[in-house]
Design a protein around this motif. Structure first.
Motif, mmCIF file in Angstrom:
data_model
loop_
_atom_site.group_PDB
_atom_site.id
_atom_site.type_symbol
_atom_site.label_atom_id
_atom_site.label_comp_id
_atom_site.label_asym_id
_atom_site.label_seq_id
_atom_site.Cartn_x
_atom_site.Cartn_y
_atom_site.Cartn_z
ATOM 1 N N LYS A 342 -1.523 -48.429 -27.622
ATOM 2 C CA LYS A 342 -2.203 -47.796 -28.751
ATOM 3 C C LYS A 342 -1.462 -46.563 -29.255
ATOM 4 N N HIS A 343 -0.970 -45.744 -28.346
ATOM 5 C CA HIS A 343 -0.417 -44.443 -28.727
ATOM 6 C C HIS A 343 1.112 -44.407 -28.746
ATOM 7 N N ALA A 344 1.762 -45.374 -28.094
ATOM 8 C CA ALA A 344 3.232 -45.403 -28.082
ATOM 9 C C ALA A 344 3.717 -46.839 -28.231
ATOM 10 N N PRO A 345 3.410 -47.496 -29.341
ATOM 11 C CA PRO A 345 3.860 -48.889 -29.509
ATOM 12 C C PRO A 345 5.381 -48.955 -29.606
ATOM 13 N N GLY A 346 5.927 -49.933 -28.910
ATOM 14 C CA GLY A 346 7.378 -50.102 -28.916
ATOM 15 C C GLY A 346 8.086 -49.360 -27.817
ATOM 16 N N ALA A 347 7.440 -48.434 -27.137
ATOM 17 C CA ALA A 347 8.073 -47.687 -26.054
ATOM 18 C C ALA A 347 7.960 -48.467 -24.745
ATOM 19 N N GLU A 348 8.952 -48.332 -23.891
ATOM 20 C CA GLU A 348 8.937 -49.018 -22.604
ATOM 21 C C GLU A 348 8.034 -48.271 -21.632
ATOM 22 N N VAL A 349 7.152 -48.998 -20.975
ATOM 23 C CA VAL A 349 6.178 -48.419 -20.051
ATOM 24 C C VAL A 349 6.640 -48.714 -18.637
ATOM 25 N N ASN A 350 6.613 -47.682 -17.784
ATOM 26 C CA ASN A 350 6.991 -47.810 -16.383
ATOM 27 C C ASN A 350 5.731 -47.719 -15.520
ATOM 28 N N VAL A 351 5.480 -48.767 -14.751
ATOM 29 C CA VAL A 351 4.351 -48.809 -13.832
ATOM 30 C C VAL A 351 4.908 -48.813 -12.422
ATOM 31 N N GLN A 352 4.470 -47.853 -11.618
ATOM 32 C CA GLN A 352 4.962 -47.726 -10.251
ATOM 33 C C GLN A 352 3.782 -47.652 -9.300
ATOM 34 N N VAL A 353 3.838 -48.432 -8.240
ATOM 35 C CA VAL A 353 2.796 -48.454 -7.216
ATOM 36 C C VAL A 353 3.477 -48.259 -5.866
ATOM 37 N N THR A 354 3.079 -47.219 -5.135
ATOM 38 C CA THR A 354 3.642 -46.919 -3.823
ATOM 39 C C THR A 354 2.518 -46.580 -2.863
ATOM 40 N N GLY A 355 2.854 -46.558 -1.572
ATOM 41 C CA GLY A 355 1.881 -46.144 -0.565
ATOM 42 C C GLY A 355 1.768 -47.144 0.551
ATOM 43 N N GLY A 356 0.897 -46.817 1.489
ATOM 44 C CA GLY A 356 0.672 -47.662 2.641
ATOM 45 C C GLY A 356 -0.574 -47.215 3.378
ATOM 46 N N PRO A 357 -0.970 -47.964 4.403
ATOM 47 C CA PRO A 357 -2.160 -47.584 5.173
ATOM 48 C C PRO A 357 -2.003 -46.202 5.797
ATOM 49 N N GLY A 358 -3.016 -45.381 5.618
ATOM 50 C CA GLY A 358 -2.992 -44.019 6.139
ATOM 51 C C GLY A 358 -2.398 -43.011 5.193
ATOM 52 N N ASP A 359 -1.477 -43.428 4.302
ATOM 53 C CA ASP A 359 -0.855 -42.504 3.350
ATOM 54 C C ASP A 359 -1.539 -42.512 1.990
ATOM 55 N N GLY A 360 -2.292 -43.548 1.717
ATOM 56 C CA GLY A 360 -2.928 -43.647 0.414
ATOM 57 C C GLY A 360 -2.101 -44.483 -0.543
ATOM 58 N N LEU A 361 -2.707 -44.811 -1.667
ATOM 59 C CA LEU A 361 -2.061 -45.636 -2.691
ATOM 60 C C LEU A 361 -1.868 -44.789 -3.937
#
Length: 418
Positions: A342-361
């Motif tokens: 909606k706010h940045a059409p055409g821009a590349e979006v970076n989605v990052q997911v990190t973490g583990g049990p005990g450290d959080g997501l």
């Protein structure tokens, strides 16, 4: 202080007033004239009880009058005066509810002067013990009992010795006072239980209303998170068809297919949410809620819609993430992609997911500044408010805001127990 606070109406009186540590409802029923400031209205039961008390006072008065007529040491004029005063005292019994303390105090000198008023004095003490706190009973009852030795010294009983007459009268008075205090305690117990039952019903209704409000808020969040994503896809592709009517036939067909699929999915999601509202409690029908394992499909769907999305999912086993945490992470990524379209059409979006049990997501969605001018979108910011509530309910935290290069980032941390 806001204007509403300045003009707010006065708050109602507190529900509890400390009179013998009883709720106001109990105190008002035990002492209605003091609690309300006006004379209480007699019920049918009150009329019957008052009439019985009057008969008891008259009965004791008649016994005392008979004893006076048989006593040769009592002058006839004094006996007549005694009976007149006793009759007036019996009539005053009808005022015991209105002037409880005053009647009990007045009966002390009257009882000293007229033996025929003894029954009325006992009724006054009983009423005082029922309707007034112990401090009144202690002072007035104690003063009444203290004058008994003097009374029988001045006017000895012809049938009983001095000690026996004093002991019997004091014992009778203490018995009446104790009975009145027992009646008061019993009423306090019953009224307190009744008041607790009323309060429990009120609290149960408030808890039910709060549960309904929380359920409505959860459904509203779910509708926003789900439908906003679908409708954004519709808007993007419909806008592309509008501004590029001369696009190749294959591209137009692909855009139309995405529009059709998104509309179908949005309709299906809406039906499921409405089904939840209509379903009875405990019915969990419908498609399972998405978790972190569905993040790849979400990114693929966004890419098919023409968005440039880079996914860096460092969680090797998304299925091991708790369902509630994974569902919250999915909604955060979904809302971040929706806002980027909606706010940045055409821009590349970076989605990052990190973490583990005990450290959080940790979930991060970032997009750079849009390549061109973007018109303002009405109603912006509601989705981020919903995400903040989701993260807080899950026990995590979320940060979002613009960056120095003109981009925007949403970063959330969610607990992942070990």
């Amino acid at each position: 202080m806001s204007g509403n606070e300045l003009t707010a109406p006065p708050q109602p009186a507190p529900a509890y007033r400390f009179r013998w540590m009883l709720p106001s409802a109990v105190a008002s029923e035990l002492d209605p004239d003091r609690a309300t400031g006006r004379r209480p209205r007699r019920t049918v039961r009150d009329w019957i009880v008052d009439f019985l008390c009057f008969l008891v006072a008259v009965f004791f008065g008649m016994l005392a009058a008979e004893a006076l007529t048989k006593d040769p040491n009592t002058p006839q004029a004094l006996a007549n005066l005694d009976q007149v005063v006793g009759a007036l005292a019996c009539g005053a019994v009808w005022l015991r509810r209105r002037w409880t303390v005053g009647l009990a105090v007045a009966m002390m000198p009257i009882g000293f002067l007229a033996t025929t008023s003894g029954g009325a004095g006992l009724i006054a003490l009983f009423t005082l013990a029922v309707h007034r706190p112990f401090r009144y009973v202690a002072w007035i009852g104690g003063a009444t009992m203290a004058q008994m030795p003097l009374f029988f010294w001045v006017r000895p009983d012809p049938d009983l010795p001095y000690t026996g007459a004093v002991g019997f009268t004091v014992l009778l008075g203490l018995t009446v006072i104790g009975w009145g205090m027992f009646v008061r305690s019993h009423r306090q117990l019953l009224m307190s239980l009744r008041d607790r039952a009323r309060r429990a019903e009120t609290e149960a209704e408030l808890r039910a209303e709060q549960a309904q409000r929380l359920a409505r808020e959860a459904i509203a969040r779910e509708m926003h998170d789900v439908l906003a994503h679908r409708l954004t896809l519709l808007s993007v592709h419909a806008g592309a068809l509008e501004f590029r009517p001369d696009a190749p036939q294959a591209e137009i067909g692909r855009a139309a297919g995405v529009i059709r699929e998104s509309a179908h999915e949005a309709l299906q999601d809406l039906r499921e949410i409405i089904g939840v509202l209509r379903a009875p409690d405990g019915d969990e029908s419908g498609r399972p809620q998405p978790t972190l394992a569905a993040l790849d499909a979400l990114v693929a769907e966004s890419r098919e819609a023409g968005a440039k999305v880079h996914l860096d999912n460092q969680v090797t086993d998304p299925g091991s993430v708790p369902a509630s945490v994974g569902r919250t992470a999915y909604r955060i990524a979904q809302e971040g992609l929706t806002n980027a379209r909606k706010h940045a059409p055409g821009a590349e979006v970076n989605v990052q997911v990190t973490g583990g049990p005990g450290d959080g997501l940790t979930v991060s969605v970032r997009n750079p500044a849009p390549p061109g001018d973007v018109p303002p979108v009405p109603g912006s910011g509601q989705g981020l408010i919903g995400l903040t509530e989701r993260a807080t309910l899950a026990g995590g935290r979320i940060e979002h805001g613009p960056e120095g290069d003109g981009g925007f980032q949403v970063r959330a941390w969610l607990p992942w127990p070990s």
